[in-house]
Design a protein around this motif. Sequence first.
Motif, PDB file in Angstrom:
ATOM      1  N   GLY A   1       0.855  -1.086  -0.053  1.00 29.68           N
ATOM      2  CA  GLY A   1       0.055  -0.008   0.134  1.00 29.68           C
ATOM      3  C   GLY A   1       1.041   1.403  -0.010  1.00 29.68           C
ATOM      4  O   GLY A   1       0.637   2.177  -0.627  1.00 29.68           O
ATOM      5  N   GLN A   2       1.731   1.194   0.838  1.00 34.54           N
ATOM      6  CA  GLN A   2       2.698   2.491   0.730  1.00 34.54           C
ATOM      7  C   GLN A   2       3.362   2.547  -0.518  1.00 34.54           C
ATOM      8  O   GLN A   2       3.635   3.623  -0.846  1.00 34.54           O
ATOM      9  CB  GLN A   2       3.940   2.085   1.941  1.00 34.54           C
ATOM     10  N   ARG A   3       4.000   1.637  -1.154  1.00 33.54           N
ATOM     11  CA  ARG A   3       4.797   1.554  -2.407  1.00 33.54           C
ATOM     12  C   ARG A   3       3.686   2.131  -3.507  1.00 33.54           C
ATOM     13  O   ARG A   3       4.194   2.708  -4.384  1.00 33.54           O
ATOM     14  CB  ARG A   3       5.008   0.088  -2.645  1.00 33.54           C
ATOM     15  N   SER A   4       2.631   1.771  -3.472  1.00 27.35           N
ATOM     16  CA  SER A   4       1.609   2.076  -4.608  1.00 27.35           C
ATOM     17  C   SER A   4       0.798   3.202  -4.136  1.00 27.35           C
ATOM     18  O   SER A   4      -0.414   3.537  -4.940  1.00 27.35           O
ATOM     19  CB  SER A   4       0.764   0.944  -4.860  1.00 27.35           C
ATOM     20  N   ASN A   5       0.784   3.822  -3.008  1.00 27.47           N
ATOM     21  CA  ASN A   5       0.087   5.012  -2.648  1.00 27.47           C
ATOM     22  C   ASN A   5      -1.333   4.564  -2.536  1.00 27.47           C
ATOM     23  O   ASN A   5      -2.297   5.246  -2.812  1.00 27.47           O
ATOM     24  CB  ASN A   5       0.356   6.333  -3.503  1.00 27.47           C
ATOM     25  N   ILE A   6      -1.685   3.411  -1.913  1.00 24.65           N
ATOM     26  CA  ILE A   6      -2.966   2.967  -1.701  1.00 24.65           C
ATOM     27  C   ILE A   6      -3.211   2.581  -0.253  1.00 24.65           C
ATOM     28  O   ILE A   6      -2.414   2.192   0.343  1.00 24.65           O
ATOM     29  CB  ILE A   6      -3.181   1.516  -2.460  1.00 24.65           C
ATOM     30  N   SER A   7      -4.404   3.057   0.270  1.00 24.44           N
ATOM     31  CA  SER A   7      -4.677   2.830   1.653  1.00 24.44           C
ATOM     32  C   SER A   7      -5.888   1.887   1.716  1.00 24.44           C
ATOM     33  O   SER A   7      -6.640   2.054   1.147  1.00 24.44           O
ATOM     34  CB  SER A   7      -4.995   4.237   2.428  1.00 24.44           C
ATOM     35  N   PHE A   8      -5.496   0.844   2.603  1.00 27.79           N
ATOM     36  CA  PHE A   8      -6.405  -0.108   2.864  1.00 27.79           C
ATOM     37  C   PHE A   8      -7.058  -0.104   4.194  1.00 27.79           C
ATOM     38  O   PHE A   8      -6.614   0.297   5.050  1.00 27.79           O
ATOM     39  CB  PHE A   8      -5.918  -1.646   2.866  1.00 27.79           C
ATOM     40  N   THR A   9      -8.495  -0.311   4.319  1.00 27.72           N
ATOM     41  CA  THR A   9      -9.312  -0.149   5.557  1.00 27.72           C
ATOM     42  C   THR A   9      -9.124  -1.548   6.467  1.00 27.72           C
ATOM     43  O   THR A   9      -8.527  -2.424   5.891  1.00 27.72           O
ATOM     44  CB  THR A   9     -10.905  -0.147   5.146  1.00 27.72           C
ATOM     45  N   PRO A  10      -9.255  -1.560   7.583  1.00 34.02           N
ATOM     46  CA  PRO A  10      -8.994  -2.610   8.759  1.00 34.02           C
ATOM     47  C   PRO A  10      -9.634  -3.754   8.032  1.00 34.02           C
ATOM     48  O   PRO A  10      -9.309  -4.867   8.094  1.00 34.02           O
ATOM     49  CB  PRO A  10      -9.394  -2.037  10.103  1.00 34.02           C
ATOM     50  N   SER A  11     -10.963  -3.387   7.457  1.00 37.05           N
ATOM     51  CA  SER A  11     -11.807  -4.572   6.920  1.00 37.05           C
ATOM     52  C   SER A  11     -11.136  -5.344   5.730  1.00 37.05           C
ATOM     53  O   SER A  11     -10.985  -6.786   5.659  1.00 37.05           O
ATOM     54  CB  SER A  11     -12.899  -4.220   6.678  1.00 37.05           C
ATOM     55  N   GLU A  12     -10.380  -4.403   4.861  1.00 36.55           N
ATOM     56  CA  GLU A  12      -9.519  -5.010   3.766  1.00 36.55           C
ATOM     57  C   GLU A  12      -8.421  -5.589   4.027  1.00 36.55           C
ATOM     58  O   GLU A  12      -8.304  -6.689   3.549  1.00 36.55           O
ATOM     59  CB  GLU A  12      -9.650  -3.677   2.755  1.00 36.55           C
ATOM     60  N   ALA A  13      -7.850  -5.046   5.436  1.00 39.27           N
ATOM     61  CA  ALA A  13      -6.647  -5.881   5.706  1.00 39.27           C
ATOM     62  C   ALA A  13      -6.768  -7.075   6.441  1.00 39.27           C
ATOM     63  O   ALA A  13      -6.168  -8.139   5.998  1.00 39.27           O
ATOM     64  CB  ALA A  13      -6.017  -4.772   6.852  1.00 39.27           C
ATOM     65  N   LYS A  14      -8.210  -7.452   6.877  1.00 39.16           N
ATOM     66  CA  LYS A  14      -8.477  -8.493   7.537  1.00 39.16           C
ATOM     67  C   LYS A  14      -8.849  -9.615   6.439  1.00 39.16           C
ATOM     68  O   LYS A  14      -8.478 -10.741   6.437  1.00 39.16           O
ATOM     69  CB  LYS A  14      -9.765  -8.221   8.461  1.00 39.16           C
ATOM     70  N   ALA A  15      -9.557  -9.105   5.261  1.00 40.82           N
ATOM     71  CA  ALA A  15      -9.877  -9.925   4.030  1.00 40.82           C
ATOM     72  C   ALA A  15      -8.721 -10.369   3.610  1.00 40.82           C
ATOM     73  O   ALA A  15      -8.667 -11.519   3.062  1.00 40.82           O
ATOM     74  CB  ALA A  15     -10.765  -9.226   3.407  1.00 40.82           C
ATOM     75  N   PHE A  16      -7.505  -9.723   3.555  1.00 40.46           N
ATOM     76  CA  PHE A  16      -6.466 -10.130   2.804  1.00 40.46           C
ATOM     77  C   PHE A  16      -5.471 -11.061   3.524  1.00 40.46           C
ATOM     78  O   PHE A  16      -5.057 -11.991   3.025  1.00 40.46           O
ATOM     79  CB  PHE A  16      -5.475  -8.837   2.750  1.00 40.46           C
ATOM     80  N   THR A  17      -5.565 -11.068   5.023  1.00 36.13           N
ATOM     81  CA  THR A  17      -5.103 -12.291   5.831  1.00 36.13           C
ATOM     82  C   THR A  17      -5.547 -13.549   5.614  1.00 36.13           C
ATOM     83  O   THR A  17      -4.977 -14.480   5.844  1.00 36.13           O
ATOM     84  CB  THR A  17      -4.991 -11.774   7.298  1.00 36.13           C
ATOM     85  N   THR A  18      -6.920 -13.557   5.341  1.00 34.54           N
ATOM     86  CA  THR A  18      -7.529 -14.930   4.917  1.00 34.54           C
ATOM     87  C   THR A  18      -7.455 -15.327   3.469  1.00 34.54           C
ATOM     88  O   THR A  18      -7.965 -16.560   2.963  1.00 34.54           O
ATOM     89  CB  THR A  18      -8.893 -14.979   5.282  1.00 34.54           C
ATOM     90  N   LEU A  19      -6.747 -14.471   2.533  1.00 34.00           N
ATOM     91  CA  LEU A  19      -6.637 -14.970   1.012  1.00 34.00           C
ATOM     92  C   LEU A  19      -5.687 -16.023   0.830  1.00 34.00           C
ATOM     93  O   LEU A  19      -4.658 -16.060   1.548  1.00 34.00           O
ATOM     94  CB  LEU A  19      -6.400 -13.755   0.252  1.00 34.00           C
ATOM     95  N   ASP A  20      -6.104 -17.088   0.081  1.00 34.70           N
ATOM     96  CA  ASP A  20      -4.929 -18.197  -0.247  1.00 34.70           C
ATOM     97  C   ASP A  20      -3.885 -17.626  -1.164  1.00 34.70           C
ATOM     98  O   ASP A  20      -2.782 -18.088  -1.202  1.00 34.70           O
ATOM     99  CB  ASP A  20      -5.712 -19.234  -1.031  1.00 34.70           C
ATOM    100  N   ASN A  21      -4.268 -16.573  -2.180  1.00 37.34           N
ATOM    101  CA  ASN A  21      -3.254 -16.317  -3.129  1.00 37.34           C
ATOM    102  C   ASN A  21      -3.690 -14.842  -3.463  1.00 37.34           C
ATOM    103  O   ASN A  21      -4.931 -14.293  -3.363  1.00 37.34           O
ATOM    104  CB  ASN A  21      -3.414 -17.012  -4.535  1.00 37.34           C
ATOM    105  N   VAL A  22      -2.571 -13.997  -4.024  1.00 42.40           N
ATOM    106  CA  VAL A  22      -2.887 -12.529  -4.571  1.00 42.40           C
ATOM    107  C   VAL A  22      -2.971 -13.002  -6.025  1.00 42.40           C
ATOM    108  O   VAL A  22      -2.234 -13.500  -6.854  1.00 42.40           O
ATOM    109  CB  VAL A  22      -1.706 -11.756  -4.269  1.00 42.40           C
ATOM    110  N   THR A  23      -4.329 -12.715  -6.587  1.00 41.10           N
ATOM    111  CA  THR A  23      -4.458 -13.005  -8.026  1.00 41.10           C
ATOM    112  C   THR A  23      -4.761 -11.940  -8.851  1.00 41.10           C
ATOM    113  O   THR A  23      -5.093 -12.184 -10.104  1.00 41.10           O
ATOM    114  CB  THR A  23      -5.827 -14.087  -8.137  1.00 41.10           C
ATOM    115  N   VAL A  24      -4.554 -10.628  -8.539  1.00 38.26           N
ATOM    116  CA  VAL A  24      -4.738  -9.492  -9.196  1.00 38.26           C
ATOM    117  C   VAL A  24      -3.770  -8.605  -9.064  1.00 38.26           C
ATOM    118  O   VAL A  24      -2.978  -8.564  -8.176  1.00 38.26           O
ATOM    119  CB  VAL A  24      -6.360  -8.778  -8.955  1.00 38.26           C
ATOM    120  N   PRO A  25      -3.701  -7.514 -10.172  1.00 44.28           N
ATOM    121  CA  PRO A  25      -2.640  -6.750 -10.237  1.00 44.28           C
ATOM    122  C   PRO A  25      -3.008  -5.451  -8.826  1.00 44.28           C
ATOM    123  O   PRO A  25      -4.066  -5.538  -8.276  1.00 44.28           O
ATOM    124  CB  PRO A  25      -2.980  -5.867 -11.462  1.00 44.28           C
TER     125      PRO A  25
END
Length: 200
Positions: A87-111
């Motif tokens: 997020g810091q590298r790309s200048n994108i801020s993520f909400t706490p709910s988005e961060a929680k959703a990311f921790t449960t992902l199996d894979n990063v599948t999108v740009p």
Amino acid sequence: MPRVKVPRKSTAIDMTAMCDVAFLLLTFFIMTSKPKTEDPVPVDTPAATEEQTLPEKDIAIITVGSGKAFFNLEGAEARKELLLQIGQRSNISFTPSEAKAFTTLDNVTVPVSQLKQYLNASTEDRKRMNSGIPTDSVSNELYNWIHDARVVTKNLYDKELRISIKGDSKEEYPTMQRIIAILQKQKVNKFSLITTLKGK
């Protein structure tokens, strides 16, 4: 002199303790088992004769199939830190709910540009969005994911990140060559290949 016949009695064994132990073991294995993660694309891994278990943390898995690359970092805490770095590298801020959703992902599948939309989508919509992480010379986002994952692992666990490649056995050579070139660009010359166990 004739022997005295002792009358036979049926033996009764109390199985209560055995049932308790069986249910305790069953509960232990259910609670400690890790479900198999679903691959974003069908991957038919090549067969090998050696078997080695993957660790629970400080490992990243690059899945390669259908000409696409996907990235997974093991460990919820490490994933959360990785999202902050990206997020810091790309200048994108993520909400706490988005961060929680990311921790449960199996894979990063999108740009990265589609990551916020992906995290807020439903499970069915996520399956349709599996476009893969860009690995070309114009937008080499996989390089950033690997680099930031290595930094996060070093900061959290004070260990070097172990990298494994899970590739389809029918994948074309240029795709695999591109992935290995990305690793070598970061001076990562030691990585493992995930395979299935060959039958005897």
